[in-house]
Design a protein around this motif. Structure first.
Motif: not given
Length: 473
Positions: A134, A137, A152, A154, A231
């Motif tokens: 994390v 990024l 991000i 998930s 991401g």
């Protein structure tokens, strides 16, 4: 010792179980359960078998927590730990300090990893590897003038750890509910579930289902704003979330979305790395093309704690260019690059390579599946068996035709897990589901596989009889 034998169950004048109740705070354990039932105190292990302090032997169908890939009792790893502890047990790796084991291990991991991986950053656990990813990024995007790219994506029921950032990426409700998580940088989309979700949505082909799941990711990117999304993170095969292999074309469809919106791919290979699926990395098996790879568990087969983030070329290029002004990557841990842990990893990898264990997993995976299909699929409450390599999920259901789940309060998988202990088998009941997980050591024999299947069968039958008596099945 004056000829008296030492009772392994007792410690002084009190039992180890009593002392456990009074002193040890267990992870992922109901305090009420610890108080009422006590702990199962382990004492020794060899191969695929582990014994408690009372001398009861169990077949370990879960390799600890998905990690004891080479099996227990490997003297070669113990000897490497002992030798390194005598020469340089510990020193830090801050400020350009290194040690021989971690340098050699870094080089070796880059040789084993998928193409275009450039550097290795070490920690101690899968959780800290996820946290490090994390921050990498975030730093990567700040370095290239895009500080707003922080979110991000998930997946629901994914497991990426329990620290604050990793716990936010995790999609398991029990990891969130009493901690005020997830933090708002983490966004979650649907998990790929070919047993329940795909047919419920009317998808007859895996490829069509994969395209749908990729569109869901694109929808959330657009809704959040592509300029804010950094991401996407995924386990190649979802572990704790149900042992869910990806549908065909899944990662290829997702990669199209990520490339379109300048989003980096994180492959969490904490479980799958180092041979669990019959390849060194599942990223190669599924064509994932990650920008960051996270590893832990199988790196040392659990003999010592060690994790790593393997950094891809694009991210390393930006870091290297940004560092021309002399700035440091101000992140790391006391035990980053721990020499004794690195020595254990090198010995573990030596065993895997010398004994051809990655290839062995690939060779025996079909037999692993066949043995359990033959023994368990006919049982009344076994709805589905799915596997990849030496990972398997057995989903228990109240109604096979309707795929109807048991009420959460019934805790059926947990009951089967406890019944399995009585039959000399350790397997895992996954949280927030009625799925049993198996992930045996790579050295397991076909005979031991059959024994595990027989013992799992007996445990499921025991609990089925109880459920029928209770009117639940």
């Amino acid at each position: 010792m004056d000829g008296l034998s030492i009772d392994p169950v007792m410690d002084g004048n009190r039992s180890l179980v009593d002392k456990d109740r009074e002193a040890f705070f267990h992870p992922f354990t109901a305090i009420k359960d610890q108080k009422s039932n006590g702990a199962l105190v382990m004492a020794s292990a060899e191969g695929c078998r582990i014994r408690d302090v009372a001398g009861t032997e169990y077949l370990d169908g879960a390799a600890g927590l998905w990690c004891v890939n080479v099996g227990y009792g490997r003297k070669e790893i113990a000897d490497a730990i002992h030798a390194q502890s005598q020469s340089l047990p510990y020193f830090h790796t801050f400020n350009t300090i290194a040690n021989a084991p971690v340098v050699r291990l870094s080089e070796r991991l880059l040789e084993l990893a998928p193409p275009n991986m450039k550097r290795v950053f070490f920690g101690s656990s899968g959780s800290d590897a996820n946290d490090t990813a994390v921050k990498m990024l975030w730093s990567y995007n700040i370095c290239r003038g895009k500080p707003e790219k922080r979110k991000i994506i998930s997946r629901a029921y994914a497991y990426h750890g329990v620290s604050v950032a990793a716990g936010s990426l995790t999609g398991v409700p029990m990891v969130h509910q009493y901690f005020g998580l997830p933090l708002d940088f983490a966004k979650h989309v649907s998990r790929p579930d070919l047993y329940r979700d795909a047919p419920a949505r009317g998808f007859s082909s895996e490829e069509a289902y994969s395209a749908h799941l990729a569109r869901e990711i694109e929808d959330i990117v657009i809704a959040e704003g592509p300029e804010t999304v950094a991401g996407f993170i995924a386990e190649p095969v979802m572990g704790t979330g149900g042992v869910l292999p990806p549908p065909k074309g899944y990662f290829q469809e997702i990669r199209k979305v990520l490339d379109k919106y300048d989003i980096r791919m994180i492959a969490d290979e904490v479980i799958t790395g180092f041979g669990r699926l019959g390849r060194w990395f599942a990223s190669d098996l599924y064509g994932i093309k990650p920008d960051l790879i996270l590893v832990a568990k199988g790196l040392t087969s659990g003999y010592l704690p060690l994790s790593a983030v393997i950094v891809g070329g694009e991210i390393w290029r930006v870091f290297e260019e940004a560092a021309d002004d002399g700035r440091a990557f101000a992140h790391g841990f006391t035990y980053s690059g721990h020499p004794t842990c690195a020595a254990a990893a090198m010995a573990n990898l030596d065993i895997i390579e010398r004994e051809g264990l990655v290839e062995r997993v690939d060779e025996i995976a079909a037999a692993f599946r066949r043995i359990f299909d033959d023994r368990l699929l006919g049982l009344d409450i076994v709805g589905d068996i799915r596997s990849a390599g030496l990972m398997m999920g057995i989903e228990l259901v109240a109604d096979k035709r309707e795929k109807r789940s048991f009420a959460a309060s019934a805790k059926v998988a947990g009951r089967v897990s406890l019944a399995a202990r009585r039959h000399g088998l350790l397997l895992r009941a996954l949280p927030n589901s009625d799925v049993l997980a198996l992930s045996p050591p790579f050295v397991i024999s076909l005979e031991e596989m059959s024994t595990i299947a027989e013992r799992a069968h007996a445990a499921i039958v025991d609990i089925t009889h109880e459920l029928k008596a209770e009117g639940l099945a």
